[in-house]
Design an enzyme around this catalytic site. Sequence first.
Site, PDB file in Angstrom:
ATOM      1  N   GLU A 156       0.833  -1.203   0.000  1.00 15.62           N
ATOM      2  CA  GLU A 156       0.000   0.000   0.000  1.00 15.62           C
ATOM      3  C   GLU A 156       0.873   1.260   0.000  1.00 15.62           C
ATOM      4  O   GLU A 156       0.600   2.221   0.732  1.00 15.62           O
ATOM      5  CB  GLU A 156      -0.945  -0.003   1.201  1.00 15.62           C
ATOM      6  CG  GLU A 156      -1.995  -1.107   1.138  1.00 15.62           C
ATOM      7  CD  GLU A 156      -2.996  -1.042   2.265  1.00 15.62           C
ATOM      8  OE1 GLU A 156      -4.184  -1.260   2.009  1.00 15.62           O
ATOM      9  OE2 GLU A 156      -2.589  -0.768   3.410  1.00 15.62           O
ATOM     10  N   GLU A 232      -7.056  -6.914  -0.756  1.00 10.41           N
ATOM     11  CA  GLU A 232      -7.568  -7.003   0.604  1.00 10.41           C
ATOM     12  C   GLU A 232      -9.044  -6.654   0.565  1.00 10.41           C
ATOM     13  O   GLU A 232      -9.406  -5.483   0.420  1.00 10.41           O
ATOM     14  CB  GLU A 232      -6.853  -6.042   1.564  1.00 10.41           C
ATOM     15  CG  GLU A 232      -5.429  -6.397   1.891  1.00 10.41           C
ATOM     16  CD  GLU A 232      -4.821  -5.449   2.930  1.00 10.41           C
ATOM     17  OE1 GLU A 232      -5.593  -4.635   3.509  1.00 10.41           O
ATOM     18  OE2 GLU A 232      -3.606  -5.508   3.145  1.00 10.41           O
TER      19      GLU A 232
END
Length: 594
Positions: A156, A232
């Site tokens: 991320e 995710e």
Amino acid sequence: MLTIQNGQFCVDGKPFSIYSGAMHYFRIPRAYWEDRLQKLKAAGFNTVETYVCWNLHEPRPGEFDFSGMLDIAAYLRIAQKVGLYAIVRPGPYICAEWDFGGFPAWLLKDKNMRLRCNYEPYLACVRRYYNALGEQINGLLEKNGGNIIAMQVENEYGGYGNDKQYLQAIRKIMGEAGMDSFLFTSDGDCNWMLSGGGLPDVFKVMNFGSRAKTLLKKLDNYQTDMPYMCGEFWDGWFDHWGGEHHTRPSVQIEKEIKDFLDMDASFNMYMFHGGTNFGFTAGANCGGCFEPTVTSYDYSAPLTEWGAYTPTYHAVRKLLLEKQGLEAGVLPPEPKLQYIGSVQLTQSAGLFDNLENIGTTQYSPTPESMEQFDQNFGYILYATTIKGKYEALTLSVEGVHDNAYLFVDGELKKTYYRHENPKMANNDGFTYRLGSIKGEKKIEILVDAMGRVNYGKYLYDRKGIARVMLGNQVVFDWQITTLPLDNIDKVQYGTAGDKFPRFYKGTFKAAADADCFVDMTGFQKGCVFVNGFNLGRYWAAGPQVTLYLPQDVLKEENEIVIFEQESTDRKTVEITDKPNLAKPKKRKLCFWKK
């Protein structure tokens, strides 16, 4: 090998959809690895995903640990035996609501350190870590006969920075370390995140918790003729001390999974089984204020913290089995739980009476952070004596990370919780009006490190205090005692008095084949050890009330030690078969938020 052909994933040339569930080996007792992986497989998943925790694998520079609960290779081999592929996300930064986002604390000893960018001293540390990790897992890459089909580049990153040279460097270091699996990057659903965190020729996945049919199509702006994948899918959320316990209705999860399946999209359910932040491993967030994460990482996942099935598990299992035309076999058994009852706390001891036994004391002219003394977790005590003639002045304690207890001549005068301070980041601290001095006063400040920030711009979260002022005068000459509490077997019990913080000890019998929960009702704040194993933090602020006690920690005869920082009148502690993660909230974590 995992490849992309004609816009879809293929394994060994055959079309393949990735149905993955996140389970972190370092949050699950090793004795339960196979049970949890079998339950993942039985639910229709074909892949397990795990982060890798650099901070536990390299607790000191150049010293590596891949044993016990940290034996990632053994975890992956069990997954392969069960029939699961694996996705490995080695960081070096993992977020994960884990202390410092998985970075080792010793990186902060260098006050010039620059994280998550193309800074060679940092990259040299990453290189050493990746080489050690590669030696453990390279034989488990699918091309080498293992089950690792994909690995992530950073994590991320677009939510933090946009240094493309850094991302290329991480990719290169992975390759040099032999971790040359199918690579991908993952980022949130914002354009600025996807733009900052991606590389032109690396496959991109997106992270979110809802609206799959809308959000996944945004990936078309960044890559063409590629399969859709959610890296995710957040099926729940994590809890902060003083906040609410998060749950999510199974009907919502069922709808989102249907959307993935209707699109023939791949996904990784985060989390399938959350597990536990044992010890002092939980991290913290720091946006509007400091928000430390609780010990449980239940996450409202399909499998509970202790491995029990939920309605979400059964709903998702039904969908995945139907999609793949699989038969519903017999499920692995539910976990066994046991009720032990009240345990007498027959011995106690004061922390201040045991500093020489369990602490290491050194002199410093200024109050340096834990990291300067090679301390990763726990508590740290700052002591000095102010001598001379002083009128009443304000004592200012600056840069307090995180909670602090001020003692003057041995008496507690001030308790400070960082999360209740509306100031930001490194401006945290408190003041106390110190009376006049004619001779000397002893000042002691005990600091409780509640978890380093794991997300955002305040990653440089050194623990302890930064400076103390008396009026306009800097206070020098400190005795600093590090208290990682990794040696509680050295506590000497039977000391006089009832001053807090205190240790309490008791013994109990238990069956060795069932889990239980330690109910901390009546205690205020601290941590619990059973047979020397640190179950984690507790806090009356809630929402978590019980601490998970897995069966592999237990023996026929057991010892429990409670370190209570603040106060209690309890002489017993209850060990029960009933978990309680949802004490009603009485106060908001950030009191100034609506």
